[in-house]
Design a protein around this motif. Structure first.
Motif, short mmCIF file in Angstrom:
data_model
loop_
_atom_site.label_atom_id
_atom_site.label_comp_id
_atom_site.label_asym_id
_atom_site.label_seq_id
_atom_site.Cartn_x
_atom_site.Cartn_y
_atom_site.Cartn_z
N HIS A 85 19.57 -18.75 -38.62
CA HIS A 85 18.76 -19.82 -39.22
C HIS A 85 19.21 -21.20 -38.74
N LEU A 86 20.52 -21.37 -38.59
CA LEU A 86 21.01 -22.68 -38.15
C LEU A 86 20.64 -22.95 -36.70
N ALA A 87 20.57 -21.89 -35.90
CA ALA A 87 20.37 -22.08 -34.46
C ALA A 87 18.93 -22.37 -34.09
N MET A 88 18.00 -22.15 -35.02
CA MET A 88 16.59 -22.36 -34.68
C MET A 88 15.93 -23.31 -35.68
N ALA A 89 14.78 -23.84 -35.31
CA ALA A 89 14.01 -24.65 -36.25
C ALA A 89 13.61 -23.76 -37.42
N THR A 90 13.84 -24.24 -38.63
CA THR A 90 13.61 -23.40 -39.82
C THR A 90 12.89 -24.22 -40.88
N ARG A 91 11.81 -23.66 -41.39
CA ARG A 91 11.06 -24.35 -42.43
C ARG A 91 11.39 -23.73 -43.79
#
Ligand SMILES: [Zn+2]
Length: 322
Positions: A145-151
């Protein structure tokens, strides 16, 4: 000002105009839908701004374990000759006050940060702590989750990928033991609960259990369905916390004051009771709005409904999960 609540349901069944309902509960004033929406839209920025001014309170617990309160989620700290171990990283805006508090505890450098999950109020400080020399340990889903764009749908907020220095450097899937400062830390994955990456951290020598956000002491909890959270998983995590604790165990909740097994039991009982009530109404075919109007949390609101997750939002989070 008269304001009639007109739910604006998103495709996932959330009322978009109530996401920031804590704002009007806290201020005691009714806001127009656009005012509520504007505040909801900035819930993350609001928390960051609050952390910029909040003092950090240090609670020394037992042995070499302390808790820092005032920068997002509660931070557990173990001091010792191998360097400090932090459980959660707080919000970056509190950096100078966190550093002062840590220096007051001991002069050991910061060597490890363990993230209980990926949320910004627990992992925002990863980058500066990494620069201080800390390795960052987390569940593999937290790193994802931290490594990618997360909504996060319920916060109406898009998080960009975290900077490289904030990404966990060591991950695990079920459990991990950390031998440090002459003692043992046990890290254990809960399975999907508050998110899909929550872990507990037990300071075994001091008998202190950090539950992350599976436990909010005195407040209705948030459940992040956007990143794999689960109501029943949160209840299972609470049962796991109860099984792991004795009457002597000191419990660090994700939010709220230092706690213990008896209070954990109250929290479990509240979760189970509200779940039963909302599930029963949903089974009868009642709509979300009808269930909110029926106020299924009434017996619990005075004790649990005074923080970020209002009775209305909590009812919705439970409704989605049953
Ligand atoms: Zn959280």
């Amino acid at each position: 000002m008269a304001y009639v609540h007109q739910p604006q349901l998103s495709r996932r069944g959330f009322c978009l105009c109530c996401l920031g309902s804590a704002t009007f509960a806290a201020s005691g004033a009714w806001l127009t839908p656009s005012e509520v929406f504007a505040q909801a839209r900035n819930v993350v920025d609001n928390m960051r701004a609050a952390a910029a001014n909040a003092p950090i309170k240090v609670h020394t617990l037992r042995g070499s374990v302390s808790m820092l309160e005032g920068s997002g989620g509660n931070i557990g700290v173990l001091t010792g000759p191998d360097g400090k171990v932090l459980v959660d990283a707080g919000i970056t805006a509190s950096r100078s006050r966190i550093l002062e508090s840590l220096a007051d505890l001991s002069r050991d450098p910061i060597r490890h940060v363990i993230n209980t999950h990926w949320h910004f109020d627990h992992a925002d400080g990863n980058e500066w702590l990494h620069k201080e020399g800390a390795a960052i340990i987390a569940h593999e889903n937290t790193r994802r989750h931290l490594a990618m764009a997360t909504r996060v749908e319920e916060w109406n907020f898009n998080f960009p990928p975290a900077p490289a220095g904030a990404i966990p450097t060591e991950v695990f899937s079920t459990n991990k033991t950390l031998k440090v400062n002459g003692g043992t830390l046990e890290l254990k994955y809960y399975g999907p609960s508050h998110t899909d990456g929550d872990i507990s951290v037990t300071f075994t020598d001091a008998d202190v259990l950090h539950t992350g956000d599976t436990y909010w002491n005195g407040f209705y909890p948030f459940i992040d369905y956007s990143t794999g959270g689960s109501l029943d998983g949160t209840i299972r995590a609470t049962e796991a916390n109860l099984a792991a604790a004795t009457d002597r165990t000191i419990v660090i909740p994700g939010h709220g004051p230092v706690s213990n097994k008896a209070q954990l039991r109250d929290y479990r009982d509240m979760l189970v009771a509200v779940r039963e009530k909302v599930a029963g109404l949903k089974k009868q075919g009642r709509s979300l709005d009808e269930i909110v109007t029926a106020n299924p949390t009434a017996d619990f609101d005075a004790k649990w409904g005074r923080f970020a997750v209002s009775p209305m939002l909590f009812t919705k989070l439970v409704y989605v999960g049953v």
